[in-house]
Design a protein around this motif. Structure first.
Motif, PDB file in Angstrom:
ATOM      1  N   HIS B 171      -0.163  -6.011   8.010  1.00 12.87           N
ATOM      2  CA  HIS B 171      -1.329  -6.773   8.456  1.00 12.87           C
ATOM      3  C   HIS B 171      -2.245  -7.101   7.291  1.00 12.87           C
ATOM      4  O   HIS B 171      -2.777  -8.208   7.195  1.00 12.87           O
ATOM      5  CB  HIS B 171      -2.095  -5.994   9.524  1.00 12.87           C
ATOM      6  CG  HIS B 171      -1.303  -5.717  10.754  1.00 12.87           C
ATOM      7  ND1 HIS B 171      -1.074  -4.439  11.219  1.00 12.87           N
ATOM      8  CD2 HIS B 171      -0.655  -6.546  11.606  1.00 12.87           C
ATOM      9  CE1 HIS B 171      -0.334  -4.504  12.314  1.00 12.87           C
ATOM     10  NE2 HIS B 171      -0.062  -5.771  12.570  1.00 12.87           N
ATOM     11  N   ILE B 172      -2.444  -6.130   6.423  1.00 12.67           N
ATOM     12  CA  ILE B 172      -3.274  -6.385   5.242  1.00 12.67           C
ATOM     13  C   ILE B 172      -2.662  -7.527   4.447  1.00 12.67           C
ATOM     14  O   ILE B 172      -3.356  -8.460   4.025  1.00 12.67           O
ATOM     15  CB  ILE B 172      -3.383  -5.117   4.375  1.00 12.67           C
ATOM     16  CG1 ILE B 172      -4.060  -4.005   5.170  1.00 12.67           C
ATOM     17  CG2 ILE B 172      -4.126  -5.405   3.085  1.00 12.67           C
ATOM     18  CD1 ILE B 172      -4.102  -2.665   4.449  1.00 12.67           C
ATOM     19  N   ALA B 173      -1.345  -7.463   4.272  1.00 15.58           N
ATOM     20  CA  ALA B 173      -0.648  -8.503   3.522  1.00 15.58           C
ATOM     21  C   ALA B 173      -0.879  -9.877   4.152  1.00 15.58           C
ATOM     22  O   ALA B 173      -1.190 -10.849   3.452  1.00 15.58           O
ATOM     23  CB  ALA B 173       0.845  -8.191   3.459  1.00 15.58           C
ATOM     24  N   GLU B 174      -0.749  -9.941   5.458  1.00 15.55           N
ATOM     25  CA  GLU B 174      -0.892 -11.232   6.137  1.00 15.55           C
ATOM     26  C   GLU B 174      -2.339 -11.713   6.148  1.00 15.55           C
ATOM     27  O   GLU B 174      -2.604 -12.896   6.306  1.00 15.55           O
ATOM     28  CB  GLU B 174      -0.354 -11.140   7.570  1.00 15.55           C
ATOM     29  CG  GLU B 174       1.164 -11.110   7.609  1.00 15.55           C
ATOM     30  CD  GLU B 174       1.732 -10.706   8.962  1.00 15.55           C
ATOM     31  OE1 GLU B 174       0.950 -10.382   9.883  1.00 15.55           O
ATOM     32  OE2 GLU B 174       2.968 -10.708   9.100  1.00 15.55           O
ATOM     33  N   ALA B 175      -3.283 -10.802   5.980  1.00 14.74           N
ATOM     34  CA  ALA B 175      -4.689 -11.207   5.961  1.00 14.74           C
ATOM     35  C   ALA B 175      -5.117 -11.715   4.587  1.00 14.74           C
ATOM     36  O   ALA B 175      -5.928 -12.629   4.483  1.00 14.74           O
ATOM     37  CB  ALA B 175      -5.581 -10.046   6.377  1.00 14.74           C
ATOM     38  N   VAL B 176      -4.581 -11.137   3.519  1.00 13.83           N
ATOM     39  CA  VAL B 176      -5.072 -11.491   2.183  1.00 13.83           C
ATOM     40  C   VAL B 176      -4.054 -12.270   1.345  1.00 13.83           C
ATOM     41  O   VAL B 176      -4.259 -12.472   0.152  1.00 13.83           O
ATOM     42  CB  VAL B 176      -5.540 -10.251   1.391  1.00 13.83           C
ATOM     43  CG1 VAL B 176      -6.673  -9.551   2.116  1.00 13.83           C
ATOM     44  CG2 VAL B 176      -4.391  -9.292   1.135  1.00 13.83           C
ATOM     45  N   GLY B 177      -2.974 -12.720   1.997  1.00 16.86           N
ATOM     46  CA  GLY B 177      -2.048 -13.595   1.284  1.00 16.86           C
ATOM     47  C   GLY B 177      -1.201 -12.902   0.242  1.00 16.86           C
ATOM     48  O   GLY B 177      -0.969 -13.441  -0.841  1.00 16.86           O
ATOM     49  N   LEU B 178      -0.703 -11.699   0.552  1.00 16.22           N
ATOM     50  CA  LEU B 178       0.192 -10.981  -0.352  1.00 16.22           C
ATOM     51  C   LEU B 178       1.414 -10.533   0.439  1.00 16.22           C
ATOM     52  O   LEU B 178       1.489 -10.752   1.642  1.00 16.22           O
ATOM     53  CB  LEU B 178      -0.511  -9.745  -0.938  1.00 16.22           C
ATOM     54  CG  LEU B 178      -1.774  -9.992  -1.759  1.00 16.22           C
ATOM     55  CD1 LEU B 178      -2.523  -8.695  -2.001  1.00 16.22           C
ATOM     56  CD2 LEU B 178      -1.427 -10.661  -3.084  1.00 16.22           C
ATOM     57  N   THR B 179       2.358  -9.893  -0.250  1.00 14.62           N
ATOM     58  CA  THR B 179       3.484  -9.299   0.468  1.00 14.62           C
ATOM     59  C   THR B 179       3.167  -7.827   0.754  1.00 14.62           C
ATOM     60  O   THR B 179       2.362  -7.203   0.054  1.00 14.62           O
ATOM     61  CB  THR B 179       4.764  -9.336  -0.382  1.00 14.62           C
ATOM     62  OG1 THR B 179       4.533  -8.624  -1.593  1.00 14.62           O
ATOM     63  CG2 THR B 179       5.172 -10.761  -0.693  1.00 14.62           C
ATOM     64  N   ALA B 180       3.822  -7.305   1.768  1.00 17.13           N
ATOM     65  CA  ALA B 180       3.590  -5.911   2.130  1.00 17.13           C
ATOM     66  C   ALA B 180       3.968  -4.988   0.970  1.00 17.13           C
ATOM     67  O   ALA B 180       3.308  -3.966   0.732  1.00 17.13           O
ATOM     68  CB  ALA B 180       4.381  -5.559   3.381  1.00 17.13           C
ATOM     69  N   VAL B 181       5.003  -5.343   0.232  1.00 18.04           N
ATOM     70  CA  VAL B 181       5.415  -4.513  -0.905  1.00 18.04           C
ATOM     71  C   VAL B 181       4.299  -4.408  -1.933  1.00 18.04           C
ATOM     72  O   VAL B 181       3.990  -3.319  -2.431  1.00 18.04           O
ATOM     73  CB  VAL B 181       6.684  -5.089  -1.561  1.00 18.04           C
ATOM     74  CG1 VAL B 181       7.016  -4.347  -2.839  1.00 18.04           C
ATOM     75  CG2 VAL B 181       7.860  -5.010  -0.606  1.00 18.04           C
ATOM     76  N   HIS B 182       3.692  -5.543  -2.217  1.00 19.72           N
ATOM     77  CA  HIS B 182       2.631  -5.516  -3.224  1.00 19.72           C
ATOM     78  C   HIS B 182       1.397  -4.792  -2.712  1.00 19.72           C
ATOM     79  O   HIS B 182       0.724  -4.092  -3.476  1.00 19.72           O
ATOM     80  CB  HIS B 182       2.286  -6.929  -3.671  1.00 19.72           C
ATOM     81  CG  HIS B 182       1.558  -6.960  -4.975  1.00 19.72           C
ATOM     82  ND1 HIS B 182       2.131  -6.515  -6.151  1.00 19.72           N
ATOM     83  CD2 HIS B 182       0.300  -7.321  -5.306  1.00 19.72           C
ATOM     84  CE1 HIS B 182       1.263  -6.637  -7.131  1.00 19.72           C
ATOM     85  NE2 HIS B 182       0.139  -7.107  -6.648  1.00 19.72           N
ATOM     86  N   VAL B 183       1.107  -4.924  -1.442  1.00 22.43           N
ATOM     87  CA  VAL B 183      -0.002  -4.181  -0.852  1.00 22.43           C
ATOM     88  C   VAL B 183       0.232  -2.685  -1.039  1.00 22.43           C
ATOM     89  O   VAL B 183      -0.682  -1.943  -1.403  1.00 22.43           O
ATOM     90  CB  VAL B 183      -0.170  -4.518   0.644  1.00 22.43           C
ATOM     91  CG1 VAL B 183      -1.137  -3.556   1.319  1.00 22.43           C
ATOM     92  CG2 VAL B 183      -0.650  -5.959   0.810  1.00 22.43           C
ATOM     93  N   SER B 184       1.456  -2.271  -0.820  1.00 26.42           N
ATOM     94  CA  SER B 184       1.779  -0.847  -1.001  1.00 26.42           C
ATOM     95  C   SER B 184       1.468  -0.397  -2.420  1.00 26.42           C
ATOM     96  O   SER B 184       0.892   0.675  -2.641  1.00 26.42           O
ATOM     97  CB  SER B 184       3.256  -0.614  -0.681  1.00 26.42           C
ATOM     98  OG  SER B 184       3.628   0.706  -1.003  1.00 26.42           O
TER      99      SER B 184
END
Lengths: 218, 218
Positions: B171-184
């Motif tokens: 969800h964070i990824a989809e909110a700020v325009g990143l991939t989930a991997v990078h959010v991690s």
DNA sequence: CGAGGAATTGATTTCCATCAATGACGGTGG
DNA sequence: CCACCGTCATTGATGGAAATCAATTCCTCG
């Protein structure tokens, strides 16, 4: 505020109305500024933007003739963005209290009109969020072109897919979150591939289908 | 629509009001859908999003208890976004015509309140545009955290810099325009550097100053 | 206990930023 | 008229941030 605006006598027609001219590249309102007036752009192009303390600048939207600086500022006297003239512009300022009185006297007719304006702004903002969050450089620029083309076409008669387009590459960059150098490369690619040509303040659409395929967001 | 919502008898208290429950991950409204009702989130978290035909998804904002799905939809019956439940939620639907009548009967008190709500939405959208257009991955995530922390703190008492935070990294990824991997990776860096720790649905802020330095946008 | 979603981690690639040099204008003043 | 200047656009070379691909672990839940 309006430090460098050029006031012209003949425009001072009413005590609650107030016209003035601003030359290209001059700032019209500053973020955090308060004002007893609401403003309408009467001629020329301008843009709303946010600036961070470190100097980074994000263009939020472009203002075309007829646009309120922002419909929501009828009820708020502090701006949360800055406005700068892109070309020479004419602005009309109206006393907020006066406008507000008139609006509240006719809520049934005025409210939906206001709501429509707010809604259009919000929808545009949210589409831009999607474009910035999801799209590549090419897609973002194509989206910006299509969005502005639609708004221009709503006001003017367009001939031969040619649009008056006073944006510098730097403005495009600041609107879609890229560098001016990269915008130049993408525009070059658009030309090479026969999609669109932006030169000398004129945007010529060569392949609308392809531009839409890239930037429709739909 | 509301294909999978679970209606509960006891909530049907008035003919113009209508409560129901939606379980986590279920969609509540779909983009382009019309509805004779306006909705308020009564409990739990949800989010508004846009989805492109190719499947890409952008979260526009998170909805917290008390939030209208969007103030501007009082005057419009077609949604321009979709809404999905993040946790199990309770939603209250009210007949638009009924609400509208009451609002228009009291324009002097209702209009500023509505305007304030629209204005807050618009300001949040525009700040998000700036975050997406100007900021690095770390800055965007820090901004999202600070923005949500403020909204949570307005409703709840917060202890020891710990916030209930039901977002998945996706969800964070989809909110700020990143991939989930990078959010991690970024969240891992936040932990390593003692800035913040998001685990098991709880956000713990370890160094507020540093988080603000990254994400204040001011 | 097994299954499936979520998070983490590593290796590699891609897209765009950055740095730097050059060319095309358009205005200005000598 | 033309040398000078600043702004804008273009192009090349290089670097870096985040995406992508892939493997593993960790939970939670049935």
């Amino acid at each position: 505020m309006f430090g460098s605006r050029e006031k012209e006598g003949p425009f001072e027609t009413q005590d609650w109305q107030n016209h003035f001219l601003v030359s290209a590249s001059k700032q019209v309102v500053a973020s955090n500024q308060t004002s007893p007036e609401v403003y309408v752009l009467c001629s020329g192009w301008a843009f709303r933007f946010l600036q961070l303390p470190d100097g980074r600048k994000q263009i939020l939207s472009f203002l075309l003739p007829g646009d309120l600086f922002s419909a929501r500022y009828l009820f708020e006297d502090r701006f949360h963005f800055s406005v700068k003239a892109l070309t020479a512009i004419q602005v009309s300022g109206m006393k907020r209290s006066e406008v507000l009185t008139r609006v509240l006297a006719q809520p049934v007719t005025a409210a939906p009109a206001l709501a429509k304006s707010c809604s259009a702004d919000a929808e545009a903002s949210e589409k831009m969020i999607a474009a910035l969050g999801l799209c590549s450089a090419e897609e973002r620029i194509a989206y910006l072109f299509l969005h502005l083309m639609r708004r221009i076409a709503d006001r003017n008669v367009i001939r031969e897919h040619r649009y008056a387009f006073p944006l510098r590459q730097q403005h495009i960059a600041e609107a879609v979150g890229l560098t001016a150098v990269h915008v130049s490369r993408v525009l070059g690619a658009f030309r090479d591939r026969g999609i669109a040509d932006l030169s000398n303040g004129v945007l010529e659409v060569l392949n609308l289908r392809e531009l839409q395929r890239l930037g429709s967001l739909a």
